[in-house]
Design an enzyme around this catalytic site. Structure first.
Site, mmCIF file in Angstrom:
data_model
loop_
_atom_site.group_PDB
_atom_site.id
_atom_site.type_symbol
_atom_site.label_atom_id
_atom_site.label_comp_id
_atom_site.label_asym_id
_atom_site.label_seq_id
_atom_site.Cartn_x
_atom_site.Cartn_y
_atom_site.Cartn_z
ATOM 1 N N ASP A 31 -54.665 33.230 57.291
ATOM 2 C CA ASP A 31 -53.791 33.154 56.384
ATOM 3 C C ASP A 31 -53.468 34.925 55.948
ATOM 4 O O ASP A 31 -54.602 35.340 55.392
ATOM 5 C CB ASP A 31 -53.556 32.312 55.609
ATOM 6 C CG ASP A 31 -52.083 31.867 55.265
ATOM 7 O OD1 ASP A 31 -50.886 32.981 54.342
ATOM 8 O OD2 ASP A 31 -51.872 30.817 54.691
ATOM 9 N N SER A 34 -48.896 36.095 52.858
ATOM 10 C CA SER A 34 -47.430 36.201 52.481
ATOM 11 C C SER A 34 -46.904 35.028 51.979
ATOM 12 O O SER A 34 -45.792 35.442 50.718
ATOM 13 C CB SER A 34 -46.614 36.911 54.073
ATOM 14 O OG SER A 34 -46.300 35.388 54.617
ATOM 15 N N LEU A 76 -50.219 26.808 62.931
ATOM 16 C CA LEU A 76 -49.149 26.333 61.172
ATOM 17 C C LEU A 76 -48.305 27.656 61.184
ATOM 18 O O LEU A 76 -48.009 28.001 60.415
ATOM 19 C CB LEU A 76 -49.995 25.369 60.156
ATOM 20 C CG LEU A 76 -49.868 23.858 61.249
ATOM 21 C CD1 LEU A 76 -51.953 23.817 61.644
ATOM 22 C CD2 LEU A 76 -49.835 22.502 59.563
ATOM 23 N N ALA A 77 -49.455 28.711 61.132
ATOM 24 C CA ALA A 77 -49.169 29.811 60.226
ATOM 25 C C ALA A 77 -47.433 30.133 61.350
ATOM 26 O O ALA A 77 -46.691 30.474 62.565
ATOM 27 C CB ALA A 77 -50.081 31.072 60.648
ATOM 28 N N TYR A 144 -34.730 30.785 63.064
ATOM 29 C CA TYR A 144 -35.537 30.055 62.697
ATOM 30 C C TYR A 144 -35.957 28.885 63.576
ATOM 31 O O TYR A 144 -37.493 29.273 64.024
ATOM 32 C CB TYR A 144 -36.186 29.082 60.510
ATOM 33 C CG TYR A 144 -37.222 28.221 60.682
ATOM 34 C CD1 TYR A 144 -38.131 28.701 60.909
ATOM 35 C CD2 TYR A 144 -36.227 27.159 61.064
ATOM 36 C CE1 TYR A 144 -39.443 27.154 60.659
ATOM 37 C CE2 TYR A 144 -37.936 26.005 61.432
ATOM 38 C CZ TYR A 144 -38.957 26.402 60.484
ATOM 39 O OH TYR A 144 -39.831 26.391 60.500
ATOM 40 N N LYS A 148 -39.292 28.945 66.323
ATOM 41 C CA LYS A 148 -40.070 27.601 67.113
ATOM 42 C C LYS A 148 -40.141 27.385 68.069
ATOM 43 O O LYS A 148 -41.182 27.492 68.210
ATOM 44 C CB LYS A 148 -39.788 27.120 65.515
ATOM 45 C CG LYS A 148 -40.442 27.507 63.795
ATOM 46 C CD LYS A 148 -42.095 27.377 63.870
ATOM 47 C CE LYS A 148 -42.847 26.545 63.891
ATOM 48 N NZ LYS A 148 -44.068 26.962 63.939
ATOM 49 N N ASN A 173 -38.419 17.208 58.649
ATOM 50 C CA ASN A 173 -38.655 17.118 57.073
ATOM 51 C C ASN A 173 -40.089 16.837 56.322
ATOM 52 O O ASN A 173 -39.600 16.041 56.020
ATOM 53 C CB ASN A 173 -37.474 16.579 56.711
ATOM 54 C CG ASN A 173 -35.853 17.037 57.253
ATOM 55 O OD1 ASN A 173 -35.533 16.825 58.530
ATOM 56 N ND2 ASN A 173 -35.427 17.689 56.232
ATOM 57 N N VAL A 188 -35.076 21.007 50.082
ATOM 58 C CA VAL A 188 -34.140 20.425 49.339
ATOM 59 C C VAL A 188 -35.001 19.264 47.987
ATOM 60 O O VAL A 188 -34.981 19.549 47.103
ATOM 61 C CB VAL A 188 -33.351 18.621 49.594
ATOM 62 C CG1 VAL A 188 -34.710 17.608 50.459
ATOM 63 C CG2 VAL A 188 -32.411 17.930 48.510
ATOM 64 N N ARG A 264 -22.229 22.692 54.953
ATOM 65 C CA ARG A 264 -22.975 23.580 55.466
ATOM 66 C C ARG A 264 -22.944 23.441 56.720
ATOM 67 O O ARG A 264 -22.819 22.731 57.383
ATOM 68 C CB ARG A 264 -25.034 23.696 54.921
ATOM 69 C CG ARG A 264 -24.678 23.474 52.844
ATOM 70 C CD ARG A 264 -26.240 23.654 52.545
ATOM 71 N NE ARG A 264 -27.098 23.323 53.501
ATOM 72 C CZ ARG A 264 -28.362 23.198 52.523
ATOM 73 N NH1 ARG A 264 -28.008 24.366 51.701
ATOM 74 N NH2 ARG A 264 -28.738 22.391 52.797
#
Ligand code: UDP
Length: 327
Positions: A31, A34, A76-77, A144, A148, A173, A188, A264
């Site tokens: 990791d 950051s 997962l980084a 993003y 991904k 989510n 959220v 949005r």
């Protein structure tokens, strides 16, 4: 067994490390710290089975030696969140695409046994079908989501071309303890918990009838381990809770006043994974109910005492590029 978890000091990564340690693995965290935090490892930092390497996945020379002797790799980084990805697409490309390429190359060179990639359900954009199966159209709405998905394409290609024993999980989510408490306006739960602990109204987008497939983080850690145990190669599977919950239902469980925000652009009304594939292929399904999961979050609400408390004005400023580019 030696497992390497890139992004192991992050929210989901830290839960995966904990589950792997419980299963008797030696765990190597890679990791760059950051956005990951060493505090996320506090509950099990004393374990002599855990080692932490502060290495950036973009630095292939430093990354490759970390893969020596590794059995399972969990990648997962990466950089998360929508708004910063719109503002700094190059950084997102480097971390999520180049970083994934480096992880694949290090894994290939060192001959690892399994690699599982953390992909995002944001690849589906605004889906036509609910629950959304893996065969749905790929329509990323912001950098993003795009980066991904490009990472996932690399994983699929390395599985096909080099027979790297790799697969991908498309996460819906994810929530739970150790989710981010600082930095950019984002998911959220963090926004609402900071508002609750400070007695401020919840900033509800639209009328709150939109819903999300909120999936509890320990279920996700379990999905990663189950995926590593399988011999599936070059497939991408949805990971979801089996249900979807409205923001209004979340407010009922949290309890408190509300204020409203404009809807949005580029946001789906619903996210809801079709989990038929993962149930059939891996016999995995989520176990933690929404009520239990929210209860666990409320027990940890003190973690959000120092978190930024968002209000409609600060959110309008923080999301201006969202409306500008996606509107
Ligand atoms: N949301 C909200 N208020 C906020 C932030 C988010 O009502 O201050 C809603 C948002 O409209 C969405 C849900 O919460 O329906 C989940 O948002 P998040 O950003 O966590 O995930 P995503 O939209 O990327 O699925």
């Amino acid at each position: 067994m030696i497992s390497l978890v890139t992004g192991g000091a992050g929210f989901i990564g830290s839960h995966l490390c904990e589950a792997l340690l419980k299963a008797g693995h030696r765990v190597r965290v890679v990791d760059n710290l950051s956005t990951g935090r060493l505090e996320n490892l506090n509950d099990f930092a004393a374990s002599d089975q855990l080692s932490v390497h502060q290495v950036d996945v973009c630095d292939l020379d430093k990354l490759t030696p970390c893969f020596e002797g590794v059995d399972w790799v969990f990648h997962l980084a990466g950089l998360a969140d929508i708004v910063p990805s719109i503002e700094q697409p190059v950084g997102y490309f480097q971390a999520n695409v180049q970083g994934t390429l480096n992880v694949l190359e290090a894994a290939r060179e060192k001959g690892i046994k399994r690699l599982v990639y953390a992909a995002s359900s944001s690849c589906y954009g605004i889906p036509d079908l609910y629950p959304t199966p893996e065969s749905s159209a790929i329509q990323p709405q912001y950098p993003y989501a795009l980066t991904k998905f490009m990472g996932e394409e690399l994983v699929m290609h390395w599985a096909k071309t080099y027979q790297l024993p790799a697969m991908s999980l498309r996460l819906f989510n994810i929530y739970g303890p150790r989710s981010r408490t600082s930095g950019a306006y984002g998911a959220v739960f963090g926004v609402f918990l900071a508002q609750k602990i400070n007695g401020k109204p919840f900033t509800v987008v639209g009328d709150g009838s939109q819903s999300r497939d909120f999936t509890y983080v320990t279920d996700v850690a379990d999905a990663f381990i189950t995926a590593a145990q399988s011999d599936l190669l070059g497939v991408a599977l949805n990971v979801g809770s089996g249900a979807h919950q409205s923001i209004n239902r979340l407010l009922e469980l949290l309890g408190g006043e509300r204020t409203n925000l404009p809807k949005r652009p580029g946001e789906p009304m619903i996210t809801f994974a079709d989990t038929t594939q993962i149930e059939e292929k891996l016999q995995w399904r989520a176990k933690v109910s929404f009520e239990e999961g929210v209860g666990e979050m409320l027990k940890r609400i003190d973690d959000w005492r120092q978190a930024p408390v968002w209000n409609p004005d600060s959110i309008a400023k923080a999301t201006s590029s969202w409306f500008k580019y996606l509107g």
